[in-house]
Write an enzyme that holds these catalytic residues in place. Structure first.
Site, PDB file in Angstrom:
ATOM      1  CB  CYS A 197      -0.907  -0.013   1.235  1.00  0.00           C
ATOM      2  SG  CYS A 197      -1.884   1.483   1.432  1.00  0.00           S
ATOM      3  CB  CYS A 200      -0.619   2.289   5.731  1.00  0.00           C
ATOM      4  SG  CYS A 200      -1.302   0.701   5.157  1.00  0.00           S
ATOM      5  CB  CYS A 214      -4.624  -1.092   1.868  1.00  0.00           C
ATOM      6  SG  CYS A 214      -3.575  -1.228   3.345  1.00  0.00           S
ATOM      7  CB  CYS A 217      -4.716   2.426   5.647  1.00  0.00           C
ATOM      8  SG  CYS A 217      -4.353   2.384   3.872  1.00  0.00           S
ATOM      9  CG  ASP A 337      21.525  -1.033 -12.385  1.00  0.00           C
ATOM     10  OD1 ASP A 337      21.845  -2.171 -12.773  1.00  0.00           O
ATOM     11  OD2 ASP A 337      21.075  -0.808 -11.256  1.00  0.00           O
TER      12      ASP A 337
END
Length: 418
Positions: A197, A200, A214, A217, A337
């Site tokens: 999430c 949170c 979620c 929350c 990278d």
């Protein structure tokens, strides 16, 4: 142009001239150098050029260039559209695009994810389009959770109308910072960057797809107004009626791009009945999805810059036994990278003839070997085509998947195909 202050007029004219000179001398399309020179003369030129225009800013990790092209095509109802069709998606490119078409009242600008908050502040757009966020160029860009946070904070300070993909939790969380939003169910094939999430940090429940929530929350997927049905090749809008897309661009990702474009056009007052035929006219975007013919073989070019993009490209490959060429560089525009190669599942290529090219072919070869994918190395697409024809005179097609600079090198070898 005449409404601009004199200094801004001079800066815009100077930038336009530099862009034209760059194109005439074959140094590039001029999108970046023109903006750079103009900014030296007038640092606030972007704000001045944007004033009085109804702009749409388009940002995402994947699909920005294609969606920008689709939206610009849909908005042709308004006449000339100011747009950065060559993909120069930083402020220098935006200045070049707006300066090249000063009389246009509407503009559609592709915006690099990292630059979106600043461009949003400087241009005060009518619409901001948000599609997806996933890992990309980790040596240059911020972590995507931080990008989403910056998007959300910028939108909280803006009056813009957001068109956003509700199926991507990071994008939805960012878009929920806006005062006014239209939500699109555009899908999300790559989910590896959004299991937690963004509010949170709790583990998201992601079933049934595309629903997400979620449990910690209560953050959940917003209710959508527009939705794509990939199986039926349709999109539904506010009225609930299904419209057949029938695009000439392949794959689920482009259906998602088209749904976003239709929702954006509707925000400008253009109906799907008017916009959709214009989307169907597009067969390639800056070389993406273009086919070229050489030595009697059709070579189809696919651009993929990160794991999410490669996943979408694999989904539109022609069925085996059509061979595939994979090419990877690691120049500045690609990101230095290449560790992201290990995030891609290459097992889908087993049983297919695979060739590897590019500056980082060794990295790619090791990754394929780990996934038990047989491969051959090559230097050029034409060399692969010649080999295939020598072995099988009836060879007719090969797909090419390349990251950004590798793609541009291949495209240039075929005369910068559109």
């Amino acid at each position: 142009m005449s409404e601009l202050p004199l200094r801004a007029q001079f800066a815009a004219a100077l930038g336009k001239g530099a862009a034209s000179l760059s194109r005439a001398t074959g140094r590039g399309d001029g999108s970046v150098i023109g903006g750079k020179i103009a900014l030296k003369v007038e640092p606030e030129l972007l704000t001045k050029l944007a004033r009085g225009k109804r702009l749409a800013l388009v940002s995402a990790t994947n699909g920005k260039t294609t969606t920008t092209r689709l939206i610009a095509s849909a908005l042709r109802e308004f006449g000339d559209i100011a747009t950065n069709e060559h993909g120069a998606n930083m402020p220098t490119g935006h200045i070049t695009a707006l300066g090249a078409n000063p009389e246009a009242t509407v503009g559609v600008l592709e915006v690099d994810e990292k630059y979106l908050p600043g461009v949003l502040r400087d241009t005060r757009p009518a619409v901001v389009v948000l599609m997806n966020l996933s890992r990309d160029q980790m040596d240059r860009a911020s972590e995507i959770n931080l990008l989403a946070k910056k998007w959300r904070e910028a939108l909280q300070l803006s009056e813009t109308h957001v068109i956003a993909n509700a199926d991507d939790p990071l994008v939805a969380w960012a878009g929920l910072g806006a005062r006014n939003a239209t939500w699109v169910s555009a899908g999300q094939r790559w989910k590896e960057d959004s299991w937690c999430c963004p509010e949170c940090g709790g583990h998201l429940k992601r079933e049934p797809d595309p629903y997400w929530e979620c449990p910690e929350c209560g953050l959940r997927r917003p209710e959508t107004v527009w939705a794509v049905d990939n199986a039926r090749d349709t999109v539904t809008g506010p009225g609930g009626a299904a419209m057949t897309l029938a695009l000439n661009l392949p794959g689920d990702a482009n259906r998602a791009n088209a749904a976003i474009a239709l929702a954006t056009a509707a925000a400008y007052g253009i109906t799907p009945e008017v916009a959709l035929p214009r989307l169907r006219e597009i067969t390639s975007v800056a070389g993406r999805y273009t086919s070229v013919h050489t030595q009697g073989v059709e070579v189809r070019l696919l651009l993929s810059k990160n794991p999410a993009g490669w996943l979408e490209s694999f989904a539109v490959l022609d069925p085996a036994p059509v061979p595939v060429i994979l090419s990877v560089n690691a120049q500045i525009p690609d990101g230095k990278d290449t560790s992201w190669l290990w995030d891609v599942d290459y097992t889908v290529l087993r049983g297919r003839r695979v060739f590897v090219m590019g500056e980082r072919r060794t990295d790619l070869a090791l990754r394929l070997e780990t996934d038990d994918v047989a491969f051959e190395t090559a230097d050029r697409v034409d060399a692969v085509v010649a080999k295939l024809k020598s072995e099988r005179p009836d060879a007719a097609k090969v797909d090419v998947i390349a990251n950004y600079t590798a793609f541009q090198q291949i495209r240039t070898a075929y005369g910068r195909v559109q």
